[in-house]
Design a protein around this motif. Sequence first.
Motif, short mmCIF file in Angstrom:
data_model
loop_
_atom_site.label_atom_id
_atom_site.label_comp_id
_atom_site.label_asym_id
_atom_site.label_seq_id
_atom_site.Cartn_x
_atom_site.Cartn_y
_atom_site.Cartn_z
N MET A 1 0.85 -1.19 0.00
CA MET A 1 0.00 0.00 0.00
C MET A 1 0.89 1.24 0.00
N SER A 2 0.62 2.19 -0.89
CA SER A 2 1.45 3.38 -1.01
C SER A 2 1.21 4.32 0.15
N THR A 3 2.16 5.25 0.31
CA THR A 3 2.04 6.24 1.38
C THR A 3 0.81 7.12 1.19
N ALA A 4 0.53 7.50 -0.09
CA ALA A 4 -0.62 8.34 -0.37
C ALA A 4 -1.92 7.65 0.02
N THR A 5 -1.99 6.33 -0.25
CA THR A 5 -3.21 5.59 0.09
C THR A 5 -3.38 5.49 1.59
N ARG A 6 -2.27 5.26 2.31
CA ARG A 6 -2.37 5.14 3.76
C ARG A 6 -2.74 6.48 4.40
N SER A 7 -2.28 7.58 3.82
CA SER A 7 -2.54 8.88 4.43
C SER A 7 -3.90 9.45 4.08
N LEU A 8 -4.62 8.82 3.10
CA LEU A 8 -5.92 9.34 2.69
C LEU A 8 -6.94 9.32 3.83
N PRO A 9 -7.12 8.21 4.55
CA PRO A 9 -8.08 8.24 5.68
C PRO A 9 -7.68 9.25 6.75
N ARG A 10 -6.38 9.38 6.99
CA ARG A 10 -5.93 10.35 7.99
C ARG A 10 -6.26 11.78 7.55
N THR A 11 -6.08 12.07 6.26
CA THR A 11 -6.39 13.40 5.74
C THR A 11 -7.88 13.68 5.83
N ILE A 12 -8.68 12.67 5.45
CA ILE A 12 -10.14 12.85 5.53
C ILE A 12 -10.58 13.08 6.97
N GLY A 13 -10.00 12.32 7.90
CA GLY A 13 -10.35 12.50 9.31
C GLY A 13 -9.97 13.87 9.83
N ALA A 14 -8.78 14.34 9.43
CA ALA A 14 -8.35 15.68 9.88
C ALA A 14 -9.26 16.77 9.35
N HIS A 15 -9.63 16.65 8.06
CA HIS A 15 -10.53 17.64 7.47
C HIS A 15 -11.92 17.58 8.11
N ALA A 16 -12.38 16.39 8.44
CA ALA A 16 -13.69 16.25 9.09
C ALA A 16 -13.69 16.93 10.45
N ILE A 17 -12.60 16.74 11.20
CA ILE A 17 -12.50 17.38 12.52
C ILE A 17 -12.46 18.90 12.38
N LEU A 18 -11.68 19.39 11.43
CA LEU A 18 -11.58 20.84 11.23
C LEU A 18 -12.90 21.43 10.77
N LEU A 19 -13.60 20.74 9.86
CA LEU A 19 -14.89 21.24 9.41
C LEU A 19 -15.92 21.25 10.54
N THR A 20 -15.87 20.23 11.38
CA THR A 20 -16.78 20.18 12.52
C THR A 20 -16.51 21.33 13.49
N TYR A 21 -15.23 21.56 13.76
CA TYR A 21 -14.88 22.66 14.66
C TYR A 21 -15.29 24.01 14.07
N THR A 22 -15.09 24.18 12.75
CA THR A 22 -15.48 25.42 12.09
C THR A 22 -16.98 25.64 12.18
N ALA A 23 -17.75 24.58 11.97
CA ALA A 23 -19.20 24.70 12.05
C ALA A 23 -19.65 25.08 13.46
N ILE A 24 -19.02 24.47 14.47
CA ILE A 24 -19.38 24.79 15.85
C ILE A 24 -19.01 26.24 16.20
#
Length: 279
Positions: A1-24
């Motif tokens: 599994m490539s580094t980009a593939t492994r980091s995709l869920p982590r990137t999505i999770g980070a963006h989800a947390i940031l978007l949630t915090y921004t909305a709050i």
Amino acid sequence: MSTATRSLPRTIGAHAILLTYTAIALFPVILVIMNSFKSRAGIFGAPLTPPTPGTFDLIGYTTVIGQGDFIHYFQNSLVVTVASLFFVLLFGAMAAFALSEYRFRGNSLMGLYLALGIMIPIRLGTVAILQLMVASGLVNTLTALILVYTAQGLPLAIFILSEFMKQVSDDLKNAGRIDGLSEYTIFFRLVLPLVRPSMATVAVFTMIPIWNDLWFPLILAPSEETKTVTLGAQLFLGQFVTNWNAILAALSLAIMPVLILYVIFSRQLIRGITSGAVK
């Protein structure tokens, strides 16, 4: 599994947390601005929905501008904030330059002493500050607020700016001295332009507490001539009847300068916060 593939869920999770915090974080601001354009019945009937033709009403803004002398309060807040920011940035940058550039006995102790101002809330000295202002005849003047806010903002400004000024190239400053430039010229023309991101960071972090403060205007400048926006908004709060239309309109107008400042300095602010992340 490539580094980009492994980091995709982590990137999505980070963006989800940031978007949630921004909305709050944005939800209360949007709610206040949205309800400021409603009638009283619309505010209490459907507070979470945008204004409709049936609930749209500008009575809050007409009340604030017509009856609350809000323009005068806004002007007082603007004068206090701009003057305090000017002195905080000027004196903070000069002190930071001295602490980072010159080596003298007690240099480290002086920096530690100034850093204590970040740890100790200035409100603990309210009684002593009030006594000093009374003795100086500065009660119910904007000068009293400017002096207090300048003292409140200087420790953080010096702490942040001194770290950035240490990163300015010594070769650049020494070249200026070889060319015959004075220390003031080196400071204003060579050093300050290079630390603009940190200056923007200090400006934003300093302005918000000053603009939103209610404590010191209530204690040091409660007269009608020196009331600020936050203190003036209290006019619409009553023991038995509260004019929510006027309060929400006043808060919406008070939010605007902070948003404008952030839009203007957002790029510099982000650069100032992240410049030390990668060495």
